[in-house]
Design a protein around this motif. Structure first.
Motif, PDB file in Angstrom:
ATOM      1  N   UNK A 147       0.843  -1.199   0.000  1.00 41.82           N
ATOM      2  CA  UNK A 147       0.000   0.000   0.000  1.00 41.82           C
ATOM      3  C   UNK A 147       0.873   1.242   0.000  1.00 41.82           C
ATOM      4  N   UNK A 148       0.470   2.231  -0.759  1.00 37.63           N
ATOM      5  CA  UNK A 148       1.211   3.486  -0.798  1.00 37.63           C
ATOM      6  C   UNK A 148       1.281   4.124   0.587  1.00 37.63           C
ATOM      7  N   UNK A 149       0.183   4.061   1.339  1.00 38.67           N
ATOM      8  CA  UNK A 149       0.154   4.677   2.673  1.00 38.67           C
ATOM      9  C   UNK A 149       1.241   4.093   3.568  1.00 38.67           C
ATOM     10  N   UNK A 150       1.412   2.781   3.537  1.00 32.39           N
ATOM     11  CA  UNK A 150       2.431   2.141   4.375  1.00 32.39           C
ATOM     12  C   UNK A 150       3.823   2.535   3.888  1.00 32.39           C
ATOM     13  N   UNK A 151       4.004   2.583   2.575  1.00 30.60           N
ATOM     14  CA  UNK A 151       5.298   2.990   2.033  1.00 30.60           C
ATOM     15  C   UNK A 151       5.655   4.407   2.489  1.00 30.60           C
ATOM     16  N   UNK A 152       4.686   5.306   2.441  1.00 26.95           N
ATOM     17  CA  UNK A 152       4.930   6.685   2.854  1.00 26.95           C
ATOM     18  C   UNK A 152       5.309   6.750   4.332  1.00 26.95           C
ATOM     19  N   UNK A 153       4.623   5.967   5.146  1.00 31.67           N
ATOM     20  CA  UNK A 153       4.924   5.964   6.579  1.00 31.67           C
ATOM     21  C   UNK A 153       6.327   5.407   6.835  1.00 31.67           C
ATOM     22  N   UNK A 154       6.663   4.316   6.193  1.00 34.82           N
ATOM     23  CA  UNK A 154       7.991   3.726   6.379  1.00 34.82           C
ATOM     24  C   UNK A 154       9.081   4.704   5.931  1.00 34.82           C
ATOM     25  N   UNK A 155       8.847   5.382   4.832  1.00 33.41           N
ATOM     26  CA  UNK A 155       9.817   6.355   4.324  1.00 33.41           C
ATOM     27  C   UNK A 155      10.020   7.502   5.312  1.00 33.41           C
ATOM     28  N   UNK A 156       8.919   7.992   5.873  1.00 36.73           N
ATOM     29  CA  UNK A 156       8.993   9.107   6.823  1.00 36.73           C
ATOM     30  C   UNK A 156       9.594   8.680   8.151  1.00 36.73           C
ATOM     31  N   UNK A 157       9.342   7.431   8.542  1.00 35.84           N
ATOM     32  CA  UNK A 157       9.731   6.968   9.874  1.00 35.84           C
ATOM     33  C   UNK A 157      11.098   6.297   9.912  1.00 35.84           C
ATOM     34  N   UNK A 158      11.694   6.024   8.749  1.00 32.05           N
ATOM     35  CA  UNK A 158      13.021   5.417   8.724  1.00 32.05           C
ATOM     36  C   UNK A 158      14.042   6.420   9.235  1.00 32.05           C
ATOM     37  N   UNK A 159      14.813   6.092  10.285  1.00 26.06           N
ATOM     38  CA  UNK A 159      15.785   7.053  10.830  1.00 26.06           C
ATOM     39  C   UNK A 159      16.817   7.476   9.783  1.00 26.06           C
ATOM     40  N   UNK A 160      17.144   8.751   9.782  1.00 25.74           N
ATOM     41  CA  UNK A 160      18.076   9.291   8.800  1.00 25.74           C
ATOM     42  C   UNK A 160      19.481   8.714   8.952  1.00 25.74           C
ATOM     43  N   UNK A 161      19.808   8.256  10.161  1.00 27.14           N
ATOM     44  CA  UNK A 161      21.159   7.720  10.386  1.00 27.14           C
ATOM     45  C   UNK A 161      21.274   6.250   9.995  1.00 27.14           C
TER      46      UNK A 161
END
Length: 239
Positions: free
Chosen positions: A109-123
């Motif tokens: 689902x696009x919604x889950x992809x967007x959440x994972x992308x936003x929530x993945x730590x930058x480090x």
């Protein structure tokens, strides 16, 4: 866990690796083309330790909280373990997967992809993801249709904290080898088509204990094996 059980896991792993090598040879493939993912859901840390001692470093978990606890328990292991989330993912659990796992196989689902992308730590490096295809069109299963793959792939490919690596499928249970093979070949065709658009695509996750030969014959690059390594699961013990 007694010593007999300990050695059984090592022996089981050796047997599975030998089977992969044998099946690959019959298909004129090399064993190195097929990654063995040990599905450790519901299994204790002691069982994972035995698998690690036998050289296994990649593990798959279906339940978010249980998986997160295991990731933490082995956080300092060298060389690092590689943790794959392979279960259905709900929105309210996406942050835990984004923050703790290396891979997610069940993106549909696009919604889950967007959440994972936003929530993945930058480090952390980008989360490695696979699109789950409901290849047998089962209402009870997660996943999208083959026709929907190009659109979701394009959306995921534009997300900097996700890295699209390929496709995953859990076909309907089927005992006939030729019917298993036909379904897996559909997945392999979709996988090759996706590779034409995205050069980083290299992972086709399909095949479990009961249908591994057909999956490898069709072109699987990653098999998810639990029972043949760890024995039957006790779901009452699930976290």
């Amino acid at each position: 866990m007694n010593q007999l059980q300990h050695s059984a896991i090592a022996e089981n792993l050796q047997h599975v690796r030998e089977r992969i090598a044998s099946i690959a040879a019959l298909c004129e493939r090399t064993p190195e083309e097929v990654t063995l993912l040990a599905v450790s859901k519901t299994k204790p840390a002691s069982a994972i330790e035995e698998a690690i001692a036998a050289g296994q470093l990649a593990f798959g978990e279906n339940y978010v909280q249980e998986g997160v606890e295991k990731v933490a328990a082995f956080a300092d292991h060298q060389p690092p373990l590689v943790w794959h989330f392979i279960g259905p993912l709900q929105s309210n659990k996406s942050r835990l997967v984004a923050e703790n796992f290396d891979w997610c196989h069940t993106l549909d689902r696009l919604k889950i992809a967007q959440r994972l992308n936003e929530q993945r730590p930058q480090n952390k490096p980008p989360l490695q993801v696979l699109i789950q295809v409901n290849i047998s069109d089962e209402q009870s299963k997660s996943g999208i249709t083959l026709a929907e793959v190009p659109q979701l792939a394009a959306e995921i490919a534009a997300m900097p904290q996700l890295r699209l690596r390929g496709l995953m499928a859990i076909p309907a249970a089927e005992s006939d080898y030729q019917r298993q093979l036909a379904v897996f070949q559909q997945m392999a065709a979709a996988f090759k088509q996706l590779q034409q658009s995205y050069p980083q695509i290299d992972t086709l996750s399909m095949g479990m204990t009961d249908d591994m030969p057909a999956a490898i014959a069709a072109g699987s690059t990653m098999v998810r094996i639990g029972t043949a390594i760890f024995g039957a699961r006790d779901y009452a013990a699930k976290v």
